[in-house]
Design a protein around this motif. Sequence first.
Motif, PDB file in Angstrom:
ATOM      1  N   ALA A   1     -21.134 -30.344 -12.219  1.00 43.52           N
ATOM      2  CA  ALA A   1     -21.749 -31.363 -11.129  1.00 43.52           C
ATOM      3  C   ALA A   1     -21.843 -32.761 -11.621  1.00 43.52           C
ATOM      4  N   GLU A   2     -21.471 -33.255 -12.412  1.00 43.09           N
ATOM      5  CA  GLU A   2     -21.388 -34.434 -13.159  1.00 43.09           C
ATOM      6  C   GLU A   2     -19.752 -34.693 -12.600  1.00 43.09           C
TER       7      GLU A   2
ATOM      8  N   ARG B   1     -23.292 -25.539 -14.725  1.00 40.24           N
ATOM      9  CA  ARG B   1     -23.195 -25.682 -13.765  1.00 40.24           C
ATOM     10  C   ARG B   1     -23.969 -27.453 -13.553  1.00 40.24           C
ATOM     11  N   GLN B   2     -24.285 -27.851 -14.610  1.00 34.73           N
ATOM     12  CA  GLN B   2     -25.192 -29.479 -14.856  1.00 34.73           C
ATOM     13  C   GLN B   2     -23.813 -30.075 -15.177  1.00 34.73           C
TER      14      GLN B   2
ATOM     15  N   VAL C   1     -29.774 -30.719  -7.982  1.00 34.00           N
ATOM     16  CA  VAL C   1     -29.352 -31.675  -9.580  1.00 34.00           C
ATOM     17  C   VAL C   1     -30.375 -32.925 -10.014  1.00 34.00           C
TER      18      VAL C   1
ATOM     19  N   ASP D   1     -29.219 -36.329 -11.131  1.00 31.89           N
ATOM     20  CA  ASP D   1     -27.774 -36.595 -10.692  1.00 31.89           C
ATOM     21  C   ASP D   1     -28.601 -38.546 -11.205  1.00 31.89           C
TER      22      ASP D   1
ATOM     23  N   LEU E   1     -26.210 -24.915  -7.884  1.00 38.26           N
ATOM     24  CA  LEU E   1     -27.084 -26.164  -8.543  1.00 38.26           C
ATOM     25  C   LEU E   1     -28.021 -26.888  -7.989  1.00 38.26           C
TER      26      LEU E   1
END
Length: 130
Positions: A91-92, A87-88, A121, A123, A118
């Motif tokens: 999200a990147e 998930r991370q 997140v 960020d 997510l």
Amino acid sequence: MSLIDDARAVRENAHVPYSRFKVGAAIRAASGRVYVGCNVENVAYPEGTCAEAGAICAMVAAGETEIAEVAVIADSPVPVSPCGGCRQKLAEFGAAAVPVTLATTDGKTLKTTIGELLPGVFDAEQMSRV
Ligand code: THU
């Protein structure tokens, strides 16, 4: 061919002698090109990689950094749920609104987004004082 069909096809190549759980992922990048990945396990268990991570690596290696759409498929009773690390990773490279389709090999699907997968997140904004 839909993105789920791409994920279904690459899932066949998964290397899963330990879990026997094959996963396929397909990512449509901003260019429209599709990148695929499958899970690749290792006898040293933590060294295995997820299908989503493989697709992301293929996208970045090809010179793209923006995810437009994601599909993930596995032979599970409910649409397969990406792990926290994936998930991370998604999200990147993908905005919160990017659509994600999670699917089972017998045809169940769940439509969600990277942001729903997510919430909260971590960020780069949070490192703005660095
Ligand atoms: N796995 C994925 O590749 N993606 C997911 O979304 C969930 C889990 C893999 C990791 C491991 O090879 C196997 O499934 C069992 O956890």
